[in-house]
Design an enzyme around this catalytic site. Structure first.
Site, short mmCIF file in Angstrom:
data_model
loop_
_atom_site.label_atom_id
_atom_site.label_comp_id
_atom_site.label_asym_id
_atom_site.label_seq_id
_atom_site.Cartn_x
_atom_site.Cartn_y
_atom_site.Cartn_z
N HIS A 191 0.83 -1.22 0.00
CA HIS A 191 0.00 0.00 0.00
C HIS A 191 0.87 1.26 0.00
CE1 HIS A 191 -3.73 -2.30 1.02
NE2 HIS A 191 -2.85 -3.07 1.65
N SER A 321 17.07 17.26 -17.87
CA SER A 321 16.30 18.49 -17.86
C SER A 321 16.95 19.54 -18.73
CB SER A 321 16.16 19.02 -16.42
OG SER A 321 15.55 20.29 -16.40
N LYS A 327 20.52 16.91 -13.42
CA LYS A 327 19.36 16.06 -13.21
C LYS A 327 19.37 14.88 -14.19
CE LYS A 327 14.41 16.59 -12.27
NZ LYS A 327 13.83 15.42 -12.94
N GLU A 334 10.78 4.84 -18.15
CA GLU A 334 9.66 5.64 -18.64
C GLU A 334 9.28 5.21 -20.06
OE1 GLU A 334 10.90 9.69 -16.16
OE2 GLU A 334 11.46 9.45 -18.27
#
Length: 469
Positions: A191, A321, A327, A334
């Site tokens: 959860h 980025s 970054k 993805e």
């Protein structure tokens, strides 16, 4: 047929048209290109290969059986081999969204083979009295039995050359990481909340088992693709075919594919039902769903680096980025999710197309052909890229994993059988409110001795999977 330097004239039942002299396709292909300027998506290379294998096999068999002249048979076979080796691939030009059943693409293949065979025989392109796309290349065949057979063969080719090798490498890479990370204890989570400790290696081993199970399911489903309805001709009756053709052509395709294919027991059934493609597509969708889950898990475990889990480090493969320096994003994971969503969408389209057939034919086969083969290939390419550019380079953050495991309130679960559920709940509540460790509270309350507590809260023991007996 007449010809000048720039074009030749071809004739079909609808009239005459100019065809560029350099083109190997003919008048029916030209009409299809004009009619279906829809997506600019051309037939998949694997699907073209499947059609060429069929045409090569049929030319061999029809030549052996005396149905077409032997010199024409040999020329068609040579033309098919040349294209399979990479020549004339730009001549397959009909949009994926085309005439129902795939007649346009089928005639594109027939015309290219006929015109190349004419050249091999020393004739001019378009001289269809010598080699006809219909009467020779397509002898004893119909779009209605060729296209479902091509989907089967294309699916098998894509599975053999793309998806199964990629899955095997991914499973091996995950198993390697499972061994490498087996001594690293981390907090489990259910959860999205703290749960009992687990081994990082077991996470990777579990993923390896999941992919292995999916590979087995796909193997089983693909067995349906090995039953060919070639020989059914226009409606599944076998009209205009030699009595020995049906069996012999499947034998030749089996030899070319190096795979034990067999004739369909009922040619009409093989032509009408798209169930084999739905079955394989469903297995691909099932794999995609679990692959999305794995890719999401990788992203979560790598989240951060300062404000997330950061239990593992995925390999940085490109700047993340355009504005934030330094970054790096989990781009391979993805990309994997996006491809899997596309495969799920293709599966839904296949299901809709499969039920849309009427009477002796399903005219939605071009959509099924593209979606099924493309699904197999993009899944295979995705898994290969994910393995090479992500999984194989994953590094574990041992200290972060251990910190989370030791700080998890879920450790109190191990106390249940020693101090009871209610006492354990009270200890957890106090720990959360005061910040005291579970060990400290249990000892302060005199619920267990220090020695007993050390044995019960042994992370190594707690995180070990109970063996199957």
């Amino acid at each position: 047929m007449t010809e000048n330097k720039d074009f030749r004239i071809e004739r079909d039942s609808m009239g005459d048209r100019q065809i560029a002299s350099s083109a190997y396709y003919g008048i029916q292909t030209l009409r299809a290109v004009e009619n279906f300027d829809i997506s600019s998506i051309r037939p998949l290379s694997t699907y073209v290969d499947a059609c060429l294998i069929i045409k090569k096999a049929t030319a061999i068999v029809n030549g052996e059986l005396g149905c077409i002249p032997s010199d024409i048979s040999q020329a068609i076979v040579q033309a098919a081999d040349e294209i399979l080796d990479g020549k004339l691939r730009d001549q397959f030009v009909v949009d994926v969204y085309q005439a129902g059943a795939g007649t346009s693409h089928h005639m594109n293949v027939n015309e290219v083979l006929a015109n190349r065979a004419l050249e091999i025989l020393g004739e001019e392109k378009g001289n269809y009295q010598r080699v006809s796309p219909n009467d020779h290349v397509n002898y004893g065949q119909s779009t209605n039995d060729v296209i479902p057979t091509a989907i089967r063969i294309g699916g098998l080719l894509a599975l053999t050359h793309t998806l199964h090798p990629a899955l095997s490498k991914a499973i091996a890479a995950l198993e390697t990481k499972a061994v490498e990370f087996q001594d690293i204890v981390k907090s489990g989570r259910t959860h999205l909340q703290d749960a009992v400790p687990v081994r990082l290696g077991d996470n990777f081993g579990g993923w390896a088992q999941i992919l292995s199970d999916h590979q087995n399911r796909i193997y089983i489903a693909s067995g349906d693709l090995m039953v060919l309805g070639l020989g059914g001709s226009a409606a599944g009756t076998g009209m205009n075919t030699h009595p020995q053709y049906r069996t012999r052509v499947v034998e030749v395709i089996s030899q070319l594919m190096e795979s034990p294919l067999e004739p369909a027991p009922h040619l009409m059934a093989a032509m009408q039902s798209m169930a084999p493609f739905v079955n394989v597509s469903g297995a691909l969708r099932n794999l995609a769903q679990d692959l999305v889950k794995i890719s999401h898990d990788l992203r979560l475990m790598d989240s951060g680096p300062k404000t997330g889990f950061k239990e593992i480090q995925l390999p940085p493969v490109q700047p993340g980025s355009s504005i934030m320096p330094g970054k790096y994003n989990p781009v391979m994971a993805e990309m994997t999710s996006m491809v899997c969503f596309q495969v799920m969408g293709y599966d839904h389209a296949i299901a809709l197309a499969a039920q849309a057939g009427q009477l002796e034919l399903n005219v939605m086969m071009p959509l099924i052909a593209y979606n099924l083969i493309h699904s197999i290939e993009i899944l295979g390419n995705t898994i290969a890229a994910l393995t090479q550019r992500c999984i194989e380079g994953i590094i574990a953050n041992r200290e972060r994993c251990l910190t989370y495991a030791e700080g998890s309130l879920a450790l109190v679960t191990a106390l249940n059988s020693h101090i009871g559920y209610l006492n354990a709940a009270a200890v957890a509540k106090e720990s959360l409110e005061t910040g005291k460790s579970l060990r400290q509270i249990v000892l302060e309350r005199g619920l267990m001795s220090e020695g007993e507590l050390a044995k019960v809260l042994d992370l190594e023991q707690m995180s070990a999977i109970v063996p199957l007996t």
